[in-house]
Write an enzyme that holds these catalytic residues in place. Sequence first.
Site, PDB file in Angstrom:
ATOM      1  N   SER A   1       5.148   0.025   2.168  1.00 18.83           N
ATOM      2  CA  SER A   1       5.385   0.830   0.967  1.00 18.83           C
ATOM      3  C   SER A   1       4.992   0.149  -0.336  1.00 18.83           C
ATOM      4  O   SER A   1       5.294   0.662  -1.416  1.00 18.83           O
ATOM      5  CB  SER A   1       6.871   1.217   0.889  1.00 18.83           C
ATOM      6  OG  SER A   1       7.669   0.042   0.810  1.00 18.83           O
ATOM      7  N   LEU A   2       4.325  -1.008  -0.277  1.00 17.73           N
ATOM      8  CA  LEU A   2       3.954  -1.698  -1.515  1.00 17.73           C
ATOM      9  C   LEU A   2       2.889  -0.929  -2.289  1.00 17.73           C
ATOM     10  O   LEU A   2       2.090  -0.190  -1.710  1.00 17.73           O
ATOM     11  CB  LEU A   2       3.424  -3.100  -1.216  1.00 17.73           C
ATOM     12  CG  LEU A   2       4.404  -4.112  -0.627  1.00 17.73           C
ATOM     13  CD1 LEU A   2       3.735  -5.470  -0.532  1.00 17.73           C
ATOM     14  CD2 LEU A   2       5.687  -4.200  -1.439  1.00 17.73           C
ATOM     15  N   CYS A   3       2.876  -1.137  -3.589  1.00 15.49           N
ATOM     16  CA  CYS A   3       1.845  -0.528  -4.445  1.00 15.49           C
ATOM     17  C   CYS A   3       0.563  -1.347  -4.377  1.00 15.49           C
ATOM     18  O   CYS A   3       0.040  -1.820  -5.394  1.00 15.49           O
ATOM     19  CB  CYS A   3       2.351  -0.417  -5.880  1.00 15.49           C
ATOM     20  SG  CYS A   3       3.758   0.675  -6.057  1.00 15.49           S
ATOM     21  N   GLU A   4       0.081  -1.552  -3.189  1.00 13.12           N
ATOM     22  CA  GLU A   4      -1.179  -2.252  -2.910  1.00 13.12           C
ATOM     23  C   GLU A   4      -1.819  -1.580  -1.714  1.00 13.12           C
ATOM     24  O   GLU A   4      -1.161  -1.391  -0.687  1.00 13.12           O
ATOM     25  CB  GLU A   4      -0.942  -3.742  -2.604  1.00 13.12           C
ATOM     26  CG  GLU A   4      -0.565  -4.594  -3.798  1.00 13.12           C
ATOM     27  CD  GLU A   4      -1.731  -4.805  -4.755  1.00 13.12           C
ATOM     28  OE1 GLU A   4      -2.895  -4.586  -4.349  1.00 13.12           O
ATOM     29  OE2 GLU A   4      -1.473  -5.197  -5.913  1.00 13.12           O
TER      30      GLU A   4
ATOM     31  N   ASN B   1       6.886  -6.021  -5.989  1.00 21.24           N
ATOM     32  CA  ASN B   1       7.601  -4.747  -6.146  1.00 21.24           C
ATOM     33  C   ASN B   1       9.116  -4.937  -6.068  1.00 21.24           C
ATOM     34  O   ASN B   1       9.865  -3.972  -5.879  1.00 21.24           O
ATOM     35  CB  ASN B   1       7.187  -3.723  -5.092  1.00 21.24           C
ATOM     36  CG  ASN B   1       5.893  -2.990  -5.430  1.00 21.24           C
ATOM     37  OD1 ASN B   1       5.351  -2.289  -4.590  1.00 21.24           O
ATOM     38  ND2 ASN B   1       5.386  -3.123  -6.639  1.00 21.24           N
TER      39      ASN B   1
END
Length: 430
Positions: free
Chosen positions: A340-343, A380
Amino acid sequence: MEKKPFVSKEKLDEIIQEFPTPFHLYDEKGIRENARALKEAFAWNPGYKEYFAVKATPNPFLIQILKEYGCGCDCSSFTELMLSGAMGMKGEDIMFSSNDTPAEDFQLADRLGAIINLDDITHIDFLEEAIGHIPETISCRYNPGGVFQITNDIMDNPGDAKYGMTTEQITEAFKILKSKGAKEFGIHAFLASNTVTNEYYPMLAEVLFKTAVKLKEETGVHIKFINLSGGIGIPYRPDQEPNDIRVIGEGVRKVYEKVLVPAEMGDVAIYTELGRFMMGPYGCLVTKAIHEKHTHKEYIGVDACAVNLMRPAMYGAYHHITVMGKENEPCDHKYDVTGSLCENNDKFAIDRMLPKIDMGDVLVIHDTGAHGFSMGYNYNGKLKSAEVLLKEDGTAQLIRRAETPADYFATFDCFEIGKELIAESEKIWK
């Protein structure tokens, strides 16, 4: 080789009731069997010692298991030295191999009586200034440069590595250290990473043994040990066969008899610094499918992310995945398995053929026992998961609790606003 989890679905379901996913699970039985095999493989060398690479899996419960088989600790930082010292490791139970080393790291290593392995010739004066003397037993890290290859396969490129001294530098370093009071010397080298071949260690050994003979002749020092470091890998992919540590040990013995014994150096101890080989296959990341997405590709979102296992995101490393309970079902669905990371690189698998995955399915990501949990981070604001040991008697023991929001915010000592929110978050987290 066929990839099978070391834990059954029934046992895993039982563990998940006590420890929510995601978490890293370790296999005590496998760790012990492997440690015994390594010890037996090098039993021909009376001075042999394994220094477990703490960086791979810095958990004292797991290191304690290895300590029972005579293993020491290979440390590369102040914190790893502290951990080893707290576990009762002292003196020559600790090998300190570092680079770009702060003075306080050398000071703690000296206070613990650790063997210090110098990465560069310029570190001699730096070490002497930091601790006030040169230890009587000392080691130097060697880098022959060029490429290192077995038959036609290039294994790695030491010439591009930041570690170690050239042939000329290590010769000069031994002379300087001898003049400053050093009496016992060691040689250390790491020329290739994660090799899945029984030939690597014997070939590395021949390079180092010949270098040792030359150094003895040119400097007159007594070489106490030769440290083959790490580099013995594990089969991450199902089409790879594992190394045979007994074959490797016998290969090193033959080179020892060929090179060192005729040079009247049959008293040299062999050291190793294995991390991945010691722990890698005996750990897995347990995670649960919580989302599915059908856009330009088919995605399965799990409750773990690169915070729990960075290797696939960092350099595309392959980790095999088992969907528990569906081992015999056809792998006829192509998925990206994501966190779920913004990567966008937060993916455990890309275009991986797996059985159909339903929400709530438990996935076991294999071979995370080394460089898994230890490489985690808090991007995050994600929190690190628990570590659990599957003991030989079948029980599960929590050996590192999961981080909580309070742990994260505790680093902000002057943070007053929002304490009620943090307390409320703790309740939700639990």
